[in-house]
Motif scaffolding. Sequence first.
Motif, short mmCIF file in Angstrom:
data_model
loop_
_atom_site.label_atom_id
_atom_site.label_comp_id
_atom_site.label_asym_id
_atom_site.label_seq_id
_atom_site.Cartn_x
_atom_site.Cartn_y
_atom_site.Cartn_z
N GLN A 170 6.42 -1.47 1.43
CA GLN A 170 5.39 -0.49 1.02
C GLN A 170 4.01 -0.94 1.49
O GLN A 170 3.76 -2.16 1.62
CB GLN A 170 5.33 -0.39 -0.52
CG GLN A 170 6.65 -0.05 -1.18
CD GLN A 170 7.14 1.33 -0.80
OE1 GLN A 170 6.37 2.29 -0.82
NE2 GLN A 170 8.40 1.43 -0.42
N ALA A 171 3.09 0.02 1.67
CA ALA A 171 1.69 -0.34 1.93
C ALA A 171 1.11 -0.99 0.67
O ALA A 171 1.50 -0.62 -0.45
CB ALA A 171 0.90 0.90 2.29
N VAL A 172 0.23 -1.97 0.84
CA VAL A 172 -0.37 -2.67 -0.31
C VAL A 172 -1.89 -2.54 -0.23
O VAL A 172 -2.49 -2.79 0.82
CB VAL A 172 0.04 -4.17 -0.31
CG1 VAL A 172 -0.70 -4.95 -1.38
CG2 VAL A 172 1.55 -4.30 -0.49
N GLU A 173 -2.50 -2.12 -1.35
CA GLU A 173 -3.97 -2.07 -1.43
C GLU A 173 -4.47 -3.52 -1.53
O GLU A 173 -3.91 -4.30 -2.30
CB GLU A 173 -4.43 -1.31 -2.68
CG GLU A 173 -3.89 0.11 -2.80
CD GLU A 173 -4.40 1.02 -1.71
OE1 GLU A 173 -5.63 1.08 -1.53
OE2 GLU A 173 -3.58 1.67 -1.03
N VAL A 174 -5.53 -3.86 -0.80
CA VAL A 174 -6.00 -5.24 -0.84
C VAL A 174 -7.06 -5.39 -1.93
O VAL A 174 -8.01 -4.62 -1.99
CB VAL A 174 -6.63 -5.66 0.51
CG1 VAL A 174 -6.75 -7.19 0.58
CG2 VAL A 174 -5.82 -5.18 1.68
N THR A 175 -6.87 -6.41 -2.77
CA THR A 175 -7.87 -6.73 -3.79
C THR A 175 -8.55 -8.02 -3.36
O THR A 175 -7.89 -9.03 -3.20
CB THR A 175 -7.18 -6.97 -5.16
OG1 THR A 175 -6.22 -5.94 -5.36
CG2 THR A 175 -8.19 -6.99 -6.29
N TYR A 176 -9.86 -7.95 -3.17
CA TYR A 176 -10.59 -9.14 -2.68
C TYR A 176 -11.16 -9.95 -3.85
O TYR A 176 -11.37 -9.46 -4.92
CB TYR A 176 -11.73 -8.71 -1.74
CG TYR A 176 -11.18 -8.09 -0.47
CD1 TYR A 176 -10.66 -8.90 0.54
CD2 TYR A 176 -11.14 -6.71 -0.31
CE1 TYR A 176 -10.14 -8.34 1.68
CE2 TYR A 176 -10.62 -6.15 0.83
CZ TYR A 176 -10.13 -6.96 1.84
OH TYR A 176 -9.60 -6.41 2.98
N ARG B 247 -13.90 -4.70 5.91
CA ARG B 247 -12.59 -5.21 5.46
C ARG B 247 -11.66 -4.04 5.14
O ARG B 247 -12.11 -3.05 4.54
CB ARG B 247 -12.77 -6.08 4.22
CG ARG B 247 -13.50 -7.38 4.55
CD ARG B 247 -13.84 -8.18 3.31
NE ARG B 247 -14.59 -9.37 3.67
CZ ARG B 247 -15.21 -10.14 2.80
NH1 ARG B 247 -15.17 -9.88 1.52
NH2 ARG B 247 -15.86 -11.21 3.22
N PRO B 248 -10.38 -4.15 5.48
CA PRO B 248 -9.47 -3.03 5.24
C PRO B 248 -9.18 -2.82 3.76
O PRO B 248 -9.26 -3.77 2.97
CB PRO B 248 -8.19 -3.46 5.97
CG PRO B 248 -8.24 -4.94 6.00
CD PRO B 248 -9.70 -5.31 6.09
N VAL B 249 -8.82 -1.59 3.42
CA VAL B 249 -8.48 -1.29 2.02
C VAL B 249 -6.97 -1.35 1.80
O VAL B 249 -6.51 -1.58 0.69
CB VAL B 249 -9.02 0.09 1.58
CG1 VAL B 249 -10.52 0.07 1.50
CG2 VAL B 249 -8.55 1.21 2.51
N SER B 250 -6.21 -1.15 2.89
CA SER B 250 -4.76 -1.08 2.73
C SER B 250 -4.05 -1.75 3.91
O SER B 250 -4.52 -1.65 5.06
CB SER B 250 -4.37 0.40 2.63
OG SER B 250 -2.98 0.54 2.63
N ILE B 251 -2.93 -2.42 3.61
CA ILE B 251 -2.20 -3.18 4.64
C ILE B 251 -0.72 -2.85 4.54
O ILE B 251 -0.16 -2.80 3.45
CB ILE B 251 -2.42 -4.70 4.45
CG1 ILE B 251 -3.86 -5.06 4.81
CG2 ILE B 251 -1.43 -5.53 5.27
CD1 ILE B 251 -4.18 -6.53 4.80
N ARG B 252 -0.11 -2.65 5.73
CA ARG B 252 1.34 -2.44 5.78
C ARG B 252 1.90 -3.43 6.81
O ARG B 252 1.35 -3.54 7.91
CB ARG B 252 1.63 -1.01 6.21
CG ARG B 252 3.10 -0.64 6.16
CD ARG B 252 3.29 0.75 6.74
NE ARG B 252 2.78 1.79 5.86
CZ ARG B 252 3.53 2.40 4.92
NH1 ARG B 252 4.78 2.06 4.76
NH2 ARG B 252 3.02 3.35 4.17
N ALA B 253 2.93 -4.17 6.43
CA ALA B 253 3.47 -5.23 7.31
C ALA B 253 4.97 -5.08 7.50
O ALA B 253 5.68 -4.68 6.59
CB ALA B 253 3.16 -6.59 6.72
#
Length: 330
Positions: free
Chosen positions: A324-330, A185-191
């Motif tokens: 901004q890039a967002v760190e993903v919290t699962y 699973r990715p740690v960071s997402i930019r959209a």
Amino acid sequence: MLKVGLLGAGRIGQVHAVNIAGNLRSTLVAVADVYPEAAEILAAKYGAEARSVNDVLNDPDIDAVLIASSTDTHSDLIEAATAAGKAVLCEKPVDLSLERAKACLEAAAQTGKPVMIGFNRRFDPNFGALKAASAAGEIGKAELLSITSFDPAPPPVSYIKVSGGLFRDMMIHDFDMANFVMGDRPVSIRAVGSSIVDPEIGEAGDVDTAVVTMTYADGKIAVIKNSRRAVYGYDQRVELLGSEGLLQAENMLENTVVKSTTAGVASAKPTYFFLERYMPAYAVEWEAFVAAVLDGAPMPVTLEDGIAALAMAEAATESAKSGQAVEVTY
Ligand SMILES: NC(=O)c1ccc[n+]([C@@H]2O[C@H](COP(=O)([O-])OP(=O)(O)OC[C@H]3O[C@@H](n4cnc5c(N)ncnc54)[C@H](O)[C@@H]3O)[C@@H](O)[C@H]2O)c1
């Protein structure tokens, strides 16, 4: 024989009814819908009974429930069905709220009943073969994943308004596909999103065209491209570059004829939309659920998988707004 109640007799409920009734190890006992007529018409096709949701859940003879109702009912129905002792296959997404979905996971876990989420694309034979080849190390170490997922035409704006937005409603399938193919699973997402197809979609607060880039703890990268409009049909492709090669799953076409003339080389369009492209995948998905319940095997797609995809959709929605890039919290 798995005795099944179907909740929701709409577009996807009708697809599932065919597979429940057609599977040798399951039988469709009852159908419920808030519109009783919809339940009656569908139930009559398969010799099942039309009932209320409560009557389905309170029937001790029903072993499993397939939830194909509107998205805003999913968490409540998963909780009610597992509390009533049923195994559950629920359509995506688990919920539009990550917090609500996590509460649902906790409640369902306490019942000990198995829950599967309907990420049907995992059961597409092309994507399954790509994943199997990658998992077997045939292209070395995965490094760059590209997922293209374009619908042929946008849905009505009335649908967009209650959909939860492109990232939760549409790209959620691609987030799950990335998790499936990468096994990580990715740690960071930019959209980045735009409403270039239909300005009314923008006025409704959503986007119809989006690109997401995702980074993983070990340095892998994934790119997802979504559009609500591809005039040539449903465009569904996955490409995975590894340290020792490339895997590509291409579109399914309406037919396999290739015409070569002095004007050029032409082939048929991709199949029109999800019902045409994924019909075999829905049947395999149901088969996998039935086997897991009857044989006591682990669910092939879990409620946790549904929540992971939702967490990624929330991060992407936030990133598209903030830039901004967002760190993903699962
Ligand atoms: N996996 C896929 O490929 C896929 C494809 C389409 C839809 N979906 C998902 O399936 C769900 C249904 O989508 P659809 O396109 O079939 O919608 P739809 O509107 O055609 O059908 C939904 C049905 O659920 C009924 N319903 C609403 N609340 C209910 C309740 N509390 N109890 C029983 N029935 C209820 C509605 O009356 C309607 O008949 C959505 O969550 C959607 O995201 C998944």
